[in-house]
Design a protein around this motif. Structure first.
Motif, PDB file in Angstrom:
ATOM      1  N   PHE A   1       7.351   5.943  -9.851  1.00 31.24           N
ATOM      2  CA  PHE A   1       6.494   5.210  -8.934  1.00 31.24           C
ATOM      3  C   PHE A   1       6.118   6.069  -7.729  1.00 31.24           C
ATOM      4  O   PHE A   1       4.968   6.174  -7.350  1.00 31.24           O
ATOM      5  CB  PHE A   1       7.186   3.930  -8.468  1.00 31.24           C
ATOM      6  N   ARG A   2       7.148   6.730  -7.148  1.00 31.26           N
ATOM      7  CA  ARG A   2       6.920   7.443  -5.895  1.00 31.26           C
ATOM      8  C   ARG A   2       6.017   8.671  -6.088  1.00 31.26           C
ATOM      9  O   ARG A   2       5.116   8.919  -5.317  1.00 31.26           O
ATOM     10  CB  ARG A   2       8.268   7.861  -5.301  1.00 31.26           C
ATOM     11  N   ASP A   3       6.282   9.421  -7.142  1.00 29.23           N
ATOM     12  CA  ASP A   3       5.604  10.707  -7.277  1.00 29.23           C
ATOM     13  C   ASP A   3       4.309  10.631  -8.078  1.00 29.23           C
ATOM     14  O   ASP A   3       3.392  11.404  -7.858  1.00 29.23           O
ATOM     15  CB  ASP A   3       6.538  11.731  -7.937  1.00 29.23           C
ATOM     16  N   VAL A   4       4.264   9.708  -9.023  1.00 27.84           N
ATOM     17  CA  VAL A   4       3.092   9.678  -9.894  1.00 27.84           C
ATOM     18  C   VAL A   4       2.134   8.559  -9.498  1.00 27.84           C
ATOM     19  O   VAL A   4       0.946   8.784  -9.276  1.00 27.84           O
ATOM     20  CB  VAL A   4       3.513   9.515 -11.374  1.00 27.84           C
ATOM     21  N   MET A   5       2.678   7.340  -9.382  1.00 29.70           N
ATOM     22  CA  MET A   5       1.786   6.199  -9.196  1.00 29.70           C
ATOM     23  C   MET A   5       1.359   6.014  -7.746  1.00 29.70           C
ATOM     24  O   MET A   5       0.185   5.833  -7.462  1.00 29.70           O
ATOM     25  CB  MET A   5       2.463   4.916  -9.694  1.00 29.70           C
ATOM     26  N   ALA A   6       2.327   6.047  -6.819  1.00 24.70           N
ATOM     27  CA  ALA A   6       2.012   5.713  -5.427  1.00 24.70           C
ATOM     28  C   ALA A   6       0.860   6.556  -4.860  1.00 24.70           C
ATOM     29  O   ALA A   6      -0.060   5.991  -4.266  1.00 24.70           O
ATOM     30  CB  ALA A   6       3.263   5.818  -4.567  1.00 24.70           C
ATOM     31  N   PRO A   7       0.886   7.871  -5.047  1.00 22.12           N
ATOM     32  CA  PRO A   7      -0.235   8.650  -4.481  1.00 22.12           C
ATOM     33  C   PRO A   7      -1.586   8.226  -5.063  1.00 22.12           C
ATOM     34  O   PRO A   7      -2.577   8.153  -4.335  1.00 22.12           O
ATOM     35  CB  PRO A   7       0.089  10.089  -4.891  1.00 22.12           C
ATOM     36  N   GLN A   8      -1.584   7.933  -6.356  1.00 20.79           N
ATOM     37  CA  GLN A   8      -2.855   7.520  -6.973  1.00 20.79           C
ATOM     38  C   GLN A   8      -3.304   6.169  -6.450  1.00 20.79           C
ATOM     39  O   GLN A   8      -4.470   5.960  -6.164  1.00 20.79           O
ATOM     40  CB  GLN A   8      -2.698   7.434  -8.491  1.00 20.79           C
ATOM     41  N   ILE A   9      -2.334   5.231  -6.357  1.00 13.74           N
ATOM     42  CA  ILE A   9      -2.677   3.900  -5.861  1.00 13.74           C
ATOM     43  C   ILE A   9      -3.231   4.019  -4.450  1.00 13.74           C
ATOM     44  O   ILE A   9      -4.239   3.403  -4.105  1.00 13.74           O
ATOM     45  CB  ILE A   9      -1.440   2.974  -5.883  1.00 13.74           C
ATOM     46  N   PHE A  10      -2.574   4.853  -3.634  1.00 12.46           N
ATOM     47  CA  PHE A  10      -3.025   5.021  -2.257  1.00 12.46           C
ATOM     48  C   PHE A  10      -4.477   5.502  -2.220  1.00 12.46           C
ATOM     49  O   PHE A  10      -5.302   4.956  -1.508  1.00 12.46           O
ATOM     50  CB  PHE A  10      -2.126   6.018  -1.536  1.00 12.46           C
ATOM     51  N   ARG A  11      -4.764   6.509  -3.047  1.00 14.80           N
ATOM     52  CA  ARG A  11      -6.112   7.061  -3.033  1.00 14.80           C
ATOM     53  C   ARG A  11      -7.157   6.044  -3.470  1.00 14.80           C
ATOM     54  O   ARG A  11      -8.215   5.919  -2.874  1.00 14.80           O
ATOM     55  CB  ARG A  11      -6.181   8.279  -3.951  1.00 14.80           C
ATOM     56  N   VAL A  12      -6.833   5.302  -4.528  1.00 12.88           N
ATOM     57  CA  VAL A  12      -7.786   4.325  -5.046  1.00 12.88           C
ATOM     58  C   VAL A  12      -7.956   3.174  -4.052  1.00 12.88           C
ATOM     59  O   VAL A  12      -9.027   2.599  -3.912  1.00 12.88           O
ATOM     60  CB  VAL A  12      -7.312   3.788  -6.418  1.00 12.88           C
ATOM     61  N   THR A  13      -6.858   2.850  -3.349  1.00 13.92           N
ATOM     62  CA  THR A  13      -6.866   1.697  -2.447  1.00 13.92           C
ATOM     63  C   THR A  13      -7.586   1.984  -1.136  1.00 13.92           C
ATOM     64  O   THR A  13      -8.167   1.093  -0.534  1.00 13.92           O
ATOM     65  CB  THR A  13      -5.419   1.284  -2.138  1.00 13.92           C
ATOM     66  N   LEU A  14      -7.542   3.252  -0.716  1.00 13.45           N
ATOM     67  CA  LEU A  14      -7.997   3.601   0.632  1.00 13.45           C
ATOM     68  C   LEU A  14      -9.393   3.078   0.994  1.00 13.45           C
ATOM     69  O   LEU A  14      -9.552   2.437   2.036  1.00 13.45           O
ATOM     70  CB  LEU A  14      -7.894   5.116   0.829  1.00 13.45           C
ATOM     71  N   PRO A  15     -10.421   3.303   0.149  1.00 16.19           N
ATOM     72  CA  PRO A  15     -11.763   2.840   0.561  1.00 16.19           C
ATOM     73  C   PRO A  15     -11.831   1.320   0.751  1.00 16.19           C
ATOM     74  O   PRO A  15     -12.313   0.852   1.790  1.00 16.19           O
ATOM     75  CB  PRO A  15     -12.674   3.280  -0.585  1.00 16.19           C
ATOM     76  N   SER A  16     -11.325   0.555  -0.219  1.00 17.48           N
ATOM     77  CA  SER A  16     -11.451  -0.901  -0.083  1.00 17.48           C
ATOM     78  C   SER A  16     -10.547  -1.435   1.016  1.00 17.48           C
ATOM     79  O   SER A  16     -10.895  -2.394   1.701  1.00 17.48           O
ATOM     80  CB  SER A  16     -11.174  -1.602  -1.413  1.00 17.48           C
ATOM     81  N   ALA A  17      -9.381  -0.790   1.218  1.00 16.12           N
ATOM     82  CA  ALA A  17      -8.499  -1.234   2.294  1.00 16.12           C
ATOM     83  C   ALA A  17      -9.141  -0.986   3.652  1.00 16.12           C
ATOM     84  O   ALA A  17      -9.051  -1.828   4.554  1.00 16.12           O
ATOM     85  CB  ALA A  17      -7.155  -0.510   2.211  1.00 16.12           C
ATOM     86  N   THR A  18      -9.814   0.146   3.796  1.00 16.73           N
ATOM     87  CA  THR A  18     -10.482   0.437   5.068  1.00 16.73           C
ATOM     88  C   THR A  18     -11.611  -0.554   5.306  1.00 16.73           C
ATOM     89  O   THR A  18     -11.788  -1.050   6.419  1.00 16.73           O
ATOM     90  CB  THR A  18     -11.052   1.868   5.074  1.00 16.73           C
ATOM     91  N   THR A  19     -12.374  -0.851   4.253  1.00 13.42           N
ATOM     92  CA  THR A  19     -13.446  -1.838   4.391  1.00 13.42           C
ATOM     93  C   THR A  19     -12.859  -3.187   4.809  1.00 13.42           C
ATOM     94  O   THR A  19     -13.408  -3.875   5.665  1.00 13.42           O
ATOM     95  CB  THR A  19     -14.204  -1.997   3.058  1.00 13.42           C
ATOM     96  N   TYR A  20     -11.713  -3.531   4.204  1.00 18.22           N
ATOM     97  CA  TYR A  20     -11.082  -4.798   4.573  1.00 18.22           C
ATOM     98  C   TYR A  20     -10.642  -4.779   6.027  1.00 18.22           C
ATOM     99  O   TYR A  20     -10.786  -5.763   6.751  1.00 18.22           O
ATOM    100  CB  TYR A  20      -9.884  -5.090   3.656  1.00 18.22           C
ATOM    101  N   LEU A  21     -10.121  -3.626   6.467  1.00 20.57           N
ATOM    102  CA  LEU A  21      -9.663  -3.490   7.857  1.00 20.57           C
ATOM    103  C   LEU A  21     -10.810  -3.736   8.832  1.00 20.57           C
ATOM    104  O   LEU A  21     -10.633  -4.385   9.871  1.00 20.57           O
ATOM    105  CB  LEU A  21      -9.064  -2.093   8.057  1.00 20.57           C
ATOM    106  N   ILE A  22     -12.008  -3.260   8.473  1.00 17.26           N
ATOM    107  CA  ILE A  22     -13.175  -3.489   9.341  1.00 17.26           C
ATOM    108  C   ILE A  22     -13.477  -4.989   9.425  1.00 17.26           C
ATOM    109  O   ILE A  22     -13.752  -5.524  10.494  1.00 17.26           O
ATOM    110  CB  ILE A  22     -14.410  -2.721   8.815  1.00 17.26           C
ATOM    111  N   GLY A  23     -13.397  -5.666   8.281  1.00 22.95           N
ATOM    112  CA  GLY A  23     -13.612  -7.107   8.276  1.00 22.95           C
ATOM    113  C   GLY A  23     -12.566  -7.825   9.124  1.00 22.95           C
ATOM    114  O   GLY A  23     -12.874  -8.763   9.865  1.00 22.95           O
ATOM    115  N   LEU A  24     -11.333  -7.329   9.027  1.00 21.94           N
ATOM    116  CA  LEU A  24     -10.227  -7.939   9.769  1.00 21.94           C
ATOM    117  C   LEU A  24     -10.432  -7.767  11.274  1.00 21.94           C
ATOM    118  O   LEU A  24     -10.155  -8.679  12.057  1.00 21.94           O
ATOM    119  CB  LEU A  24      -8.919  -7.284   9.330  1.00 21.94           C
TER     120      LEU A  24
END
Lengths: 215, 255, 219
Positions: free
Chosen positions: A127-150
């Motif tokens: 999880f830490r080495d393989v998945m988490a970095p990928q999830i973070f990268r994929v999540t970043l754009p939509s999470a930032t957009t959500y942060l603007i809405g918030l």
């Protein structure tokens, strides 16, 4: 717009940021277990997560804030306006972040799980080495957009007296009726100004992600 | 119809050039055709065939040279007056590789709408003409269906009917059968052959060597944005002069 | 429990009348804002620069400023520039602006999803630019945008609760009023939340079903 007025309203930026980041931090953390429940093999946990997400999203944020501040605050335990705003916006954020995480999980190729199994990685390191970095990268754009809405939703905290931008603008406008238009226009411009760097981060992250996928 | 009659040129192209960025797609293309002629344009992928066709009806603006089509002159670099552009679109019918029927309209609406909006025909007049054309391409029964319910070959025949409904003076075909299975392509080619025999002026960009040889009067073979060979079909197809043309024809004919 | 139920039964008519106002203001904002959003979506692609810039500014401000600010701007700010609006008028004006801004982006994405071949076919058939938009591009683009627009409509109903801040007697205002009179905040706010959920949950499920069906259709 006098400099005094501008300074006074701008003084609300701190509470705006505290409420926004507080709610986002809470939601980003709570979103993880909700997402985990949603994708879990246990039927019961899955249903609980779905119901939680649907209910949290189906009631307007301002109603949640009122329930916390006036509802719980009036009878059960006393809760200040800032914690009330952070917790209310935070749990709504949790529901939305859980969905964003889930989208990211789905986007990761199943082969990645197989590959890390084949390499004999433990579940945690997988999880830490393989998945988490990928999830973070994929999540970043939509999470930032959500942060603007918030950031914009945090304006709702003004209705229970958090002294952020919108509250101070309303306060000033009630003292200087004639300047209301400029005061609210200035407050609106402040939100747009704060969201500009965030929007830039979202754009760059999105462009990077697309490039990564294309390669 | 007599094809070799008076030499009225329906298309005349001089020094046509077109670049996409640094890439020169068309380079000094000259050719002309008479009314009633059927010209096939063949050549390897990326040779500029489709771009040539798209320049003729100004889906792409050319960078160099002069195009005259149906009496409308277009000089590179000069804007085409709106009236000329309208005349051009009315005079030249276009058929695309991907059919491009309007998916949210019935087959009949697809054919009638342009007649009403462009030619000012009444709905009844337009529908009557549309039904006659559907009959002609063998699809009278499809009038009230939506395009998605029709096979690819049927959709392309409907697209041909739609273009014909505006009574064009020339038809431009951009690889009309390339998206179709070979035996389905035949039903489209049959419609095109019938059209050619009725005397329609046609430019057909195609990979169908049999059609190029048997139906067209003339073949233009393009490579790297230039016209490599040009002449009567049998001559170009059977006795190509240049080595590049021989290589291409050898490859496609022996496939 | 029984006390709560009878309190709810007593308050329900008042909350329902508030909900009608919420629905009215939402419907009006959508009826005005979505057509404006379509116009904005077309104008941001305009080749006339000043037109494009003005549209872009309207859209970016409408999306960038909190709806709560726009509502107060319309209600408290406009009277001093000579335009006095009722709370209903201000609510509709501000929420229409928000709707226009957000839906213009949704519709623009829908229009862009229409394959290029469609406008090329329209062009070669001699349709004027306006006819091509009206008969070919817009109907298809709106169809693509429909699920997202329906989703936005649900968000708009939720946003109508912000009109509380400008004294519009909508659902939340009514609940809050009853709360201050009876001090039974928790019960009345929960009932308001239930009413919002009663509309938004079925609507969300419906939109998801429509999305699935369209998705299957496309595939």
């Amino acid at each position: 717009m006098t400099p005094e007025n501008a300074l006074l309203i701008a003084g609300g930026i701190w509470w705006t940021i505290i409420v926004t980041l507080g709610a986002f931090g809470l939601g980003a953390a709570l979103g993880v277990p909700i997402c985990a429940m949603h994708v879990s093999r246990s039927r019961a946990l899955h249903v609980v997560a779905v119901v939680l997400i649907v209910i949290l999203r189906s009631v307007p944020p301002i109603v949640w804030i009122f329930i916390l501040y006036f509802g719980i605050g009036s009878g059960w335990l006393s809760i200040g306006p800032v914690p009330a705003a952070i917790v209310a916006l935070g749990v709504i954020t949790a529901a939305n972040m859980a969905e964003i995480y889930r989208g990211a999980l789905k986007s990761i190729h199943p082969g990645q799980w197989d590959a890390s199994h084949a390499l004999g990685l433990s579940t945690w390191s997988e999880f830490r080495d393989v998945m988490a970095p990928q999830i973070f990268r994929v999540t970043l754009p939509s999470a930032t957009t959500y942060l603007i809405g918030l950031l914009k939703d945090s304006a709702i905290a003004s209705t229970i007296g958090v002294m952020e931008i919108t509250y101070l603008a309303g306060f000033l406008a009630s003292k200087q009726f004639g300047a209301s238009l400029q005061i609210f226009a200035f407050a609106g411009a402040l939100y747009i100004l704060i969201s500009l760097p965030l929007a830039a981060v979202a754009r760059i992250a999105d462009a990077r992600l697309r490039m990564k996928v294309a390669q | 119809m007599e094809r070799t009659g008076e030499a009225r040129l329906i298309v005349e192209v001089k020094g046509l050039g077109k670049s996409f960025g640094a890439h020169k797609v068309l380079d000094g293309v000259d050719f002309s055709m008479r009314a009633g002629e059927v010209v096939a344009v063949i050549g390897p992928s990326g040779s500029g065939k489709s771009t040539l066709l798209r320049c003729l009806n100004q889906l792409e603006q050319h960078d160099e040279g002069l195009i005259q089509i149906c009496g409308i002159g277009m000089q590179a670099g000069l804007p085409v007056p709106r009236k000329d552009m309208n005349d051009l679109r009315r005079s030249a019918g276009m058929v695309f590789q991907s059919f491009n029927l309007f998916p949210h309209m019935t087959v009949l609406r697809n054919i009638s709408l342009p007649q009403e909006r462009v030619l000012g025909r009444s709905r009844a007049q337009a529908d009557e003409r549309s039904r006659a054309l559907l009959e002609r391409v063998g699809l009278a029964g499809k009038a009230d269906q939506y395009p998605a319910r029709c096979s690819g070959g049927q959709q392309q025949r409907i697209a041909i009917a739609r273009a014909l409904a505006l009574d064009p003076r020339i038809m431009l075909f951009d690889e009309p059968t390339s998206a179709l299975d070979p035996e389905i392509g035949l039903e489209v080619l049959a419609v095109m052959q019938e059209l050619a025999e009725a005397g329609m002026s046609m430019i057909v960009v195609t990979h169908e060597m049999h059609f190029a040889e048997t139906v067209s009067d003339r073949v233009i073979l393009m490579a790297e944005g230039r016209i490599l060979e040009e002449g009567p079909s049998a001559e170009v197809m059977r006795r190509p002069k240049t080595a590049r043309a021989q290589q291409f024809l050898h490859a496609v004919l022996n496939r | 429990m029984n006390a709560t139920l009878s309190f709810w039964a007593e308050s329900l008519p008042s909350l329902i009348s508030g909900m009608v106002v919420s629905l009215e203001v939402t419907a009006a904002a959508l009826a005005i804002g979505v057509p404006l959003g379509l116009v904005a979506a077309l104008l941001v692609q305009s080749t006339v620069r000043p037109l494009r810039w003005v549209t872009l500014a309207v859209v970016e401000i409408g999306r960038g400023a909190p709806a709560l600010i726009l509502l107060q701007l319309a209600y408290y700010g406009l009277p001093y520039s000579g335009l006095q609006l009722s709370s209903m008028g201000s609510a509709i004006a501000a929420l229409s602006w928000t709707t226009c801004a957000y839906t213009s982006e949704i519709i623009r994405a829908g229009l862009q999803a229409v394959p290029r071949g469609q406008s090329e076919a329209a062009m070669t058939l001699g349709l004027s630019r306006l006819d091509a938009l009206r008969f070919v591009i817009v109907p298809q683009g709106m169809r693509v945008a429909a699920p997202a627009l329906l989703g936005f409509a649900i968000l708009m109903l939720q946003a109508s609760s912000l009109c509380f801040a400008i004294a519009l007697p909508e659902l939340l205002s009514k609940a809050q009023l009853i709360g201050t009179m009876t001090f039974r905040y928790m019960e009345i706010l929960l009932l308001a939340a239930l009413l919002y959920a009663a509309i938004c949950i079925p609507a969300t499920l419906l939109v998801a079903a429509i999305e699935r069906r369209l998705g299957k259709h496309a595939a």
